[in-house]
Design a protein around this motif. Structure first.
Motif, short mmCIF file in Angstrom:
data_model
loop_
_atom_site.label_atom_id
_atom_site.label_comp_id
_atom_site.label_asym_id
_atom_site.label_seq_id
_atom_site.Cartn_x
_atom_site.Cartn_y
_atom_site.Cartn_z
N MET A 1 0.84 -1.17 0.00
CA MET A 1 0.00 0.00 0.00
C MET A 1 0.89 1.24 0.00
SD MET A 1 -2.91 1.20 2.62
CE MET A 1 -4.20 1.32 1.43
N PHE A 2 0.50 2.21 -0.78
CA PHE A 2 1.31 3.41 -0.97
C PHE A 2 1.49 4.22 0.30
CE2 PHE A 2 -0.42 2.68 -5.28
CZ PHE A 2 0.79 2.43 -5.91
N LEU A 3 0.44 4.33 1.11
CA LEU A 3 0.56 5.13 2.34
C LEU A 3 1.58 4.54 3.29
CD1 LEU A 3 -3.19 5.97 2.95
CD2 LEU A 3 -1.41 7.53 2.16
N ARG A 4 1.66 3.23 3.32
CA ARG A 4 2.65 2.59 4.19
C ARG A 4 4.05 2.88 3.66
NH1 ARG A 4 3.42 -3.75 5.63
NH2 ARG A 4 5.13 -3.43 7.05
N ARG A 5 4.22 2.82 2.36
CA ARG A 5 5.53 3.12 1.77
C ARG A 5 5.93 4.56 2.00
NH1 ARG A 5 4.08 0.20 -3.68
NH2 ARG A 5 3.99 -1.91 -2.89
N LEU A 6 4.96 5.44 2.14
CA LEU A 6 5.23 6.85 2.40
C LEU A 6 5.35 7.13 3.90
CD1 LEU A 6 2.78 8.48 -0.17
CD2 LEU A 6 5.28 8.34 -0.32
N ASP A 7 5.33 6.08 4.70
CA ASP A 7 5.41 6.17 6.16
C ASP A 7 4.22 6.89 6.79
OD1 ASP A 7 7.73 4.70 6.52
OD2 ASP A 7 9.01 6.44 6.17
N ASP A 8 3.09 6.87 6.12
CA ASP A 8 1.87 7.41 6.71
C ASP A 8 1.09 6.24 7.30
OD1 ASP A 8 -0.33 8.82 7.51
OD2 ASP A 8 -0.67 9.80 5.59
N HIS A 9 1.65 5.68 8.35
CA HIS A 9 1.08 4.46 8.93
C HIS A 9 -0.31 4.67 9.50
CE1 HIS A 9 5.41 2.87 9.40
NE2 HIS A 9 4.89 2.44 8.28
N GLN A 10 -0.58 5.81 10.06
CA GLN A 10 -1.90 6.05 10.65
C GLN A 10 -2.99 6.05 9.57
OE1 GLN A 10 -2.74 5.94 13.83
NE2 GLN A 10 -0.61 5.52 14.28
N ALA A 11 -2.73 6.68 8.44
CA ALA A 11 -3.71 6.69 7.35
C ALA A 11 -3.87 5.29 6.77
CB ALA A 11 -3.29 7.67 6.27
N ALA A 12 -2.76 4.59 6.61
CA ALA A 12 -2.82 3.22 6.09
C ALA A 12 -3.60 2.33 7.05
CB ALA A 12 -1.40 2.67 5.88
N LEU A 13 -3.38 2.51 8.34
CA LEU A 13 -4.09 1.72 9.36
C LEU A 13 -5.59 1.93 9.26
CD1 LEU A 13 -3.97 -0.14 11.82
CD2 LEU A 13 -3.66 1.90 13.23
N ALA A 14 -6.02 3.16 9.15
CA ALA A 14 -7.46 3.45 9.05
C ALA A 14 -8.06 2.78 7.82
CB ALA A 14 -7.69 4.96 9.01
N ILE A 15 -7.35 2.84 6.71
CA ILE A 15 -7.87 2.24 5.47
C ILE A 15 -7.92 0.73 5.58
CG2 ILE A 15 -7.33 1.85 3.03
CD1 ILE A 15 -6.31 4.80 3.03
N TRP A 16 -6.85 0.09 6.10
CA TRP A 16 -6.84 -1.36 6.18
C TRP A 16 -7.86 -1.89 7.18
CZ3 TRP A 16 -5.77 -4.20 2.48
CH2 TRP A 16 -4.71 -3.95 1.63
N LYS A 38 -6.35 -9.11 5.82
CA LYS A 38 -6.00 -9.41 7.21
C LYS A 38 -4.48 -9.51 7.37
CE LYS A 38 -7.47 -12.95 10.49
NZ LYS A 38 -8.17 -14.22 10.52
N ARG A 39 -3.82 -10.22 6.44
CA ARG A 39 -2.36 -10.33 6.50
C ARG A 39 -1.69 -8.96 6.39
NH1 ARG A 39 -3.34 -14.93 3.23
NH2 ARG A 39 -2.96 -13.65 1.40
N ASP A 40 -2.21 -8.13 5.48
CA ASP A 40 -1.63 -6.79 5.31
C ASP A 40 -1.80 -5.94 6.57
OD1 ASP A 40 -0.74 -7.35 2.77
OD2 ASP A 40 -2.41 -6.34 1.76
N LEU A 41 -2.98 -6.02 7.17
CA LEU A 41 -3.22 -5.26 8.40
C LEU A 41 -2.32 -5.74 9.53
CD1 LEU A 41 -4.69 -3.18 10.11
CD2 LEU A 41 -6.58 -4.82 10.37
N VAL A 42 -2.18 -7.04 9.67
CA VAL A 42 -1.31 -7.61 10.71
C VAL A 42 0.13 -7.16 10.48
CG1 VAL A 42 -0.32 -9.77 11.59
CG2 VAL A 42 -2.79 -9.56 11.27
#
Length: 65
Positions: A1-16, A38-42
């Motif tokens: 996921m792009f947000l994770r690669r951009l280190d925007d973990h909080q936004a990525a977490l909300a989406i996942w 589920k694997r991606d969120l974990v």
């Protein structure tokens, strides 16, 4: 996921979290897309140091002392 690669973990977490909730509701717990989400969120939770939450999402017992 792009947000994770951009280190925007909080936004990525909300989406996942939202994605997994919707996949579970629409596709069911055992659908391949649900399992992938589920694997991606974990993985994201573990990368964030949220091991207890990762265990809960994965359905694993928490790590003992």
């Amino acid at each position: 996921m792009f947000l994770r690669r951009l280190d925007d973990h909080q936004a990525a977490l909300a989406i996942w979290e939202d994605t997994l909730l919707r996949y579970r509701r629409v596709l069911g717990e055992d659908h391949p897309d649900t399992l992938h989400a589920k694997r991606d969120l974990v993985a994201l939770l573990r990368a964030m140091g949220e091991d207890d939450r990762a265990h809960a999402v994965a359905g694993e017992p928490p790590a003992g002392p």
